[in-house]
Design a protein around this motif. Structure first.
Motif, PDB file in Angstrom:
ATOM      1  N   TYR A  82      -2.537  14.336   4.283  1.00 33.82           N
ATOM      2  CA  TYR A  82      -3.621  13.096   4.056  1.00 33.82           C
ATOM      3  C   TYR A  82      -4.704  13.644   3.313  1.00 33.82           C
ATOM      4  O   TYR A  82      -5.500  14.666   3.417  1.00 33.82           O
ATOM      5  CB  TYR A  82      -3.932  12.544   5.324  1.00 33.82           C
ATOM      6  CG  TYR A  82      -4.965  11.442   5.204  1.00 33.82           C
ATOM      7  CD1 TYR A  82      -6.288  11.783   5.604  1.00 33.82           C
ATOM      8  CD2 TYR A  82      -4.665  10.302   4.848  1.00 33.82           C
ATOM      9  CE1 TYR A  82      -7.330  10.677   5.633  1.00 33.82           C
ATOM     10  CE2 TYR A  82      -5.750   9.242   4.814  1.00 33.82           C
ATOM     11  CZ  TYR A  82      -7.184   9.619   5.231  1.00 33.82           C
ATOM     12  OH  TYR A  82      -8.004   8.874   5.164  1.00 33.82           O
TER      13      TYR A  82
ATOM     14  N   ASN B 195       0.684  -1.053  -0.105  1.00 35.28           N
ATOM     15  CA  ASN B 195       0.033  -0.169  -0.033  1.00 35.28           C
ATOM     16  C   ASN B 195       0.948   1.185   0.055  1.00 35.28           C
ATOM     17  O   ASN B 195       0.294   2.272   0.055  1.00 35.28           O
ATOM     18  CB  ASN B 195      -0.929   0.086   1.118  1.00 35.28           C
ATOM     19  CG  ASN B 195      -0.337  -0.112   2.512  1.00 35.28           C
ATOM     20  OD1 ASN B 195       0.720  -0.698   2.620  1.00 35.28           O
ATOM     21  ND2 ASN B 195      -0.912   0.527   3.530  1.00 35.28           N
TER      22      ASN B 195
ATOM     23  N   HIS C 109      -5.885   9.408   9.037  1.00 36.38           N
ATOM     24  CA  HIS C 109      -6.656   8.199   8.324  1.00 36.38           C
ATOM     25  C   HIS C 109      -7.372   7.808   9.505  1.00 36.38           C
ATOM     26  O   HIS C 109      -8.544   7.302   9.087  1.00 36.38           O
ATOM     27  CB  HIS C 109      -5.582   7.410   7.806  1.00 36.38           C
ATOM     28  CG  HIS C 109      -6.389   6.131   7.067  1.00 36.38           C
ATOM     29  ND1 HIS C 109      -7.147   6.091   6.059  1.00 36.38           N
ATOM     30  CD2 HIS C 109      -6.232   4.783   7.696  1.00 36.38           C
ATOM     31  CE1 HIS C 109      -7.602   4.878   5.974  1.00 36.38           C
ATOM     32  NE2 HIS C 109      -7.100   3.977   6.763  1.00 36.38           N
TER      33      HIS C 109
ATOM     34  N   TYR D 139      -0.894   9.510   9.123  1.00 39.97           N
ATOM     35  CA  TYR D 139      -1.579   8.319   9.399  1.00 39.97           C
ATOM     36  C   TYR D 139      -2.790   8.476  10.650  1.00 39.97           C
ATOM     37  O   TYR D 139      -3.997   7.966  10.374  1.00 39.97           O
ATOM     38  CB  TYR D 139      -0.692   7.230  10.058  1.00 39.97           C
ATOM     39  CG  TYR D 139      -1.394   5.892   9.821  1.00 39.97           C
ATOM     40  CD1 TYR D 139      -2.105   5.219  10.556  1.00 39.97           C
ATOM     41  CD2 TYR D 139      -0.589   5.022   8.709  1.00 39.97           C
ATOM     42  CE1 TYR D 139      -2.659   3.951  10.263  1.00 39.97           C
ATOM     43  CE2 TYR D 139      -1.169   3.539   8.529  1.00 39.97           C
ATOM     44  CZ  TYR D 139      -2.082   3.205   9.254  1.00 39.97           C
ATOM     45  OH  TYR D 139      -2.634   1.912   9.083  1.00 39.97           O
TER      46      TYR D 139
ATOM     47  N   GLU E 167     -10.587   9.775  10.027  1.00 40.99           N
ATOM     48  CA  GLU E 167     -11.413   9.454   8.682  1.00 40.99           C
ATOM     49  C   GLU E 167     -12.225   8.252   9.113  1.00 40.99           C
ATOM     50  O   GLU E 167     -13.485   8.110   8.837  1.00 40.99           O
ATOM     51  CB  GLU E 167     -10.568   9.434   7.333  1.00 40.99           C
ATOM     52  CG  GLU E 167     -11.331   8.927   6.171  1.00 40.99           C
ATOM     53  CD  GLU E 167     -12.268   9.937   5.828  1.00 40.99           C
ATOM     54  OE1 GLU E 167     -13.239   9.437   4.658  1.00 40.99           O
ATOM     55  OE2 GLU E 167     -12.737  10.991   6.198  1.00 40.99           O
TER      56      GLU E 167
ATOM     57  N   GLU F  39      -6.504  -0.318   5.824  1.00 39.02           N
ATOM     58  CA  GLU F  39      -5.012   0.424   5.562  1.00 39.02           C
ATOM     59  C   GLU F  39      -5.276   1.529   4.714  1.00 39.02           C
ATOM     60  O   GLU F  39      -5.939   1.441   3.684  1.00 39.02           O
ATOM     61  CB  GLU F  39      -4.195  -0.711   5.205  1.00 39.02           C
ATOM     62  CG  GLU F  39      -3.754  -1.867   6.270  1.00 39.02           C
ATOM     63  CD  GLU F  39      -2.737  -2.644   5.665  1.00 39.02           C
ATOM     64  OE1 GLU F  39      -2.613  -2.552   4.314  1.00 39.02           O
ATOM     65  OE2 GLU F  39      -2.329  -3.495   6.327  1.00 39.02           O
ATOM     66  N   PRO F  40      -4.535   2.656   4.952  1.00 41.51           N
ATOM     67  CA  PRO F  40      -4.535   3.736   4.065  1.00 41.51           C
ATOM     68  C   PRO F  40      -3.529   3.236   2.645  1.00 41.51           C
ATOM     69  O   PRO F  40      -2.790   2.514   3.015  1.00 41.51           O
ATOM     70  CB  PRO F  40      -3.945   4.845   4.880  1.00 41.51           C
ATOM     71  CG  PRO F  40      -2.915   4.019   5.696  1.00 41.51           C
ATOM     72  CD  PRO F  40      -3.540   3.028   6.020  1.00 41.51           C
ATOM     73  N   GLN F  41      -3.414   3.994   1.848  1.00 44.61           N
ATOM     74  CA  GLN F  41      -2.553   4.201   0.879  1.00 44.61           C
ATOM     75  C   GLN F  41      -1.608   5.321   0.957  1.00 44.61           C
ATOM     76  O   GLN F  41      -2.033   6.237   1.923  1.00 44.61           O
ATOM     77  CB  GLN F  41      -2.923   4.348  -0.420  1.00 44.61           C
ATOM     78  CG  GLN F  41      -4.111   3.368  -1.019  1.00 44.61           C
ATOM     79  CD  GLN F  41      -3.296   2.000  -1.281  1.00 44.61           C
ATOM     80  OE1 GLN F  41      -2.302   1.882  -1.803  1.00 44.61           O
ATOM     81  NE2 GLN F  41      -3.877   0.736  -0.417  1.00 44.61           N
TER      82      GLN F  41
ATOM     83  N   ARG G 125      -8.219   8.402   0.766  1.00 43.87           N
ATOM     84  CA  ARG G 125      -7.687   7.741   1.924  1.00 43.87           C
ATOM     85  C   ARG G 125      -6.157   7.397   1.845  1.00 43.87           C
ATOM     86  O   ARG G 125      -5.675   6.340   1.953  1.00 43.87           O
ATOM     87  CB  ARG G 125      -8.428   6.467   2.233  1.00 43.87           C
ATOM     88  CG  ARG G 125      -9.930   6.735   2.832  1.00 43.87           C
ATOM     89  CD  ARG G 125     -10.616   5.417   3.122  1.00 43.87           C
ATOM     90  NE  ARG G 125     -11.791   5.727   3.926  1.00 43.87           N
ATOM     91  CZ  ARG G 125     -12.571   4.994   4.588  1.00 43.87           C
ATOM     92  NH1 ARG G 125     -12.315   3.779   4.286  1.00 43.87           N
ATOM     93  NH2 ARG G 125     -13.767   5.384   5.044  1.00 43.87           N
ATOM     94  N   THR G 126      -5.351   8.421   1.267  1.00 50.00           N
ATOM     95  CA  THR G 126      -4.061   8.426   1.075  1.00 50.00           C
ATOM     96  C   THR G 126      -3.128   9.400   1.640  1.00 50.00           C
ATOM     97  O   THR G 126      -3.601  10.700   1.817  1.00 50.00           O
ATOM     98  CB  THR G 126      -3.691   8.518  -0.530  1.00 50.00           C
ATOM     99  OG1 THR G 126      -4.532   7.594  -1.156  1.00 50.00           O
ATOM    100  CG2 THR G 126      -2.349   8.275  -1.123  1.00 50.00           C
TER     101      THR G 126
END
Length: 300
Positions: free
Chosen positions: A138, A13, A179, A176, A182, A113-115, A143-144
């Motif tokens: 972010y 990722n 994320h 992170y 989010e 998991e995020p990218q 979601r990266t």
């Protein structure tokens, strides 16, 4: 805090940008208060108001994203992470994946998991086009986590962080943290246009700092797929390094010490150096995401 040289850090990722991505949305950066970091504050308000970030920055958003798979060959072990900042980002994301997957129930999230995307100079994202001037950020729309690792040099030379490994890892862990917010739905419940030391914007950033501290608390116990510890235990110097980075991106420090202007708390979007240090320390001391409720205190 250095990575165990023998740990496996290859990732599915994390990649390096090889083409544009696009859309319209909002982005959240690690810095704020002046210079290039102020740019993202404008971007944030513009996007929420319904404008296109690509128009604001002169970028062109498209709908595809190429990826440079050479990162997977470059970054294989903790030794690579200790020697190369691109690999350090990848390894930190992998470590955070392991930590937050284990903490998901505590954090009341359905974990995904995020990218993460490494880029140079400019990038098109699900939040529109951006340049390296905004710093790491972010994008909730895709979601990266986006990072141009040249920022690490600026973090030391311009903003005054000490350049240690945990200072760099803190940057990734903070993004992170966004994320995690989010996934919790926090970003949908706040007013991102508000400014000031007790505003929703500042509370959101301080919570991400606290989540970075939570990650640091657990990081040395996270293991790769073979059960090898990913990171070596933290020292007091490591914590000082992370705190130097948190201080370096405080609104008051950027406004006065970096940009040479007056300190104007009513414009803050990320929090003072003291606030950012305090909330990282809270997360690190407790290791518990529930200690990071910056929205439930009168003065964060």
């Amino acid at each position: 805090m250095t990575f165990n040289p023998d740990t496996e850090i290859r990732s599915g990722n994390v990649s390096r940008a090889g083409g544009p991505r696009g859309g319209g949305g909002r982005g959240l950066a690690i810095g704020g208060g002046g210079g290039g970091c102020l740019l993202l504050v404008i971007v944030l308000v513009w996007a929420v108001a319904g404008g296109d970030v690509g128009d604001l920055l002169g970028g062109t958003a498209t709908t595809s994203q190429g990826q440079d798979t050479s990162l997977a060959e470059q970054c294989r072990t903790g030794a690579d992470a200790n020697a190369d900042d691109d690999c350090l980002v990848q390894a930190t994301v992998e470590s955070a994946d392991a930590v937050w997957a284990a903490l998901a129930t505590e954090a009341q999230i359905r974990f995904v998991e995020p990218q993460a995307l490494l880029f140079t100079d400019r990038v098109s994202t699900g939040c529109g086009a951006a340049t390296s001037a905004v710093g790491p950020f972010y994008c909730p729309a895709d979601r990266t986590i986006y990072i141009d690792t040249s920022f690490y040099g600026e973090l030391t030379s311009r903003f005054g962080a000490d350049g240690g490994q945990l200072a760099k890892e803190y940057v990734v862990a903070h993004e992170y943290g966004h994320h995690i917010q989010e996934l919790q739905g926090t970003m949908d419940r706040i007013d991102p246009r508000a400014t000031g030391p007790a505003s929703d914007s500042v509370r959101l950033e301080l919570q991400a700092d606290c989540y970075a501290g939570v990650w640091a608390n657990h990081a040395s116990s996270a293991t790769d797929d073979d059960g090898v510890a990913m990171l070596e235990p933290l020292s007091s110097d490591d914590i000082d390094s992370a705190l130097s980075a948190a201080s370096a991106v405080g609104d008051d420090h950027i406004q006065h010490d970096v940009s040479g202007g007056p300190v104007t708390p009513e414009t803050w979007t990320h929090g003072s150096s003291e606030q950012r240090r305090a909330w990282f320390t809270t997360g690190y001391g407790s290791g518990d995401p529930r200690s990071c409720d910056t929205f439930d205190v009168e003065q964060p």
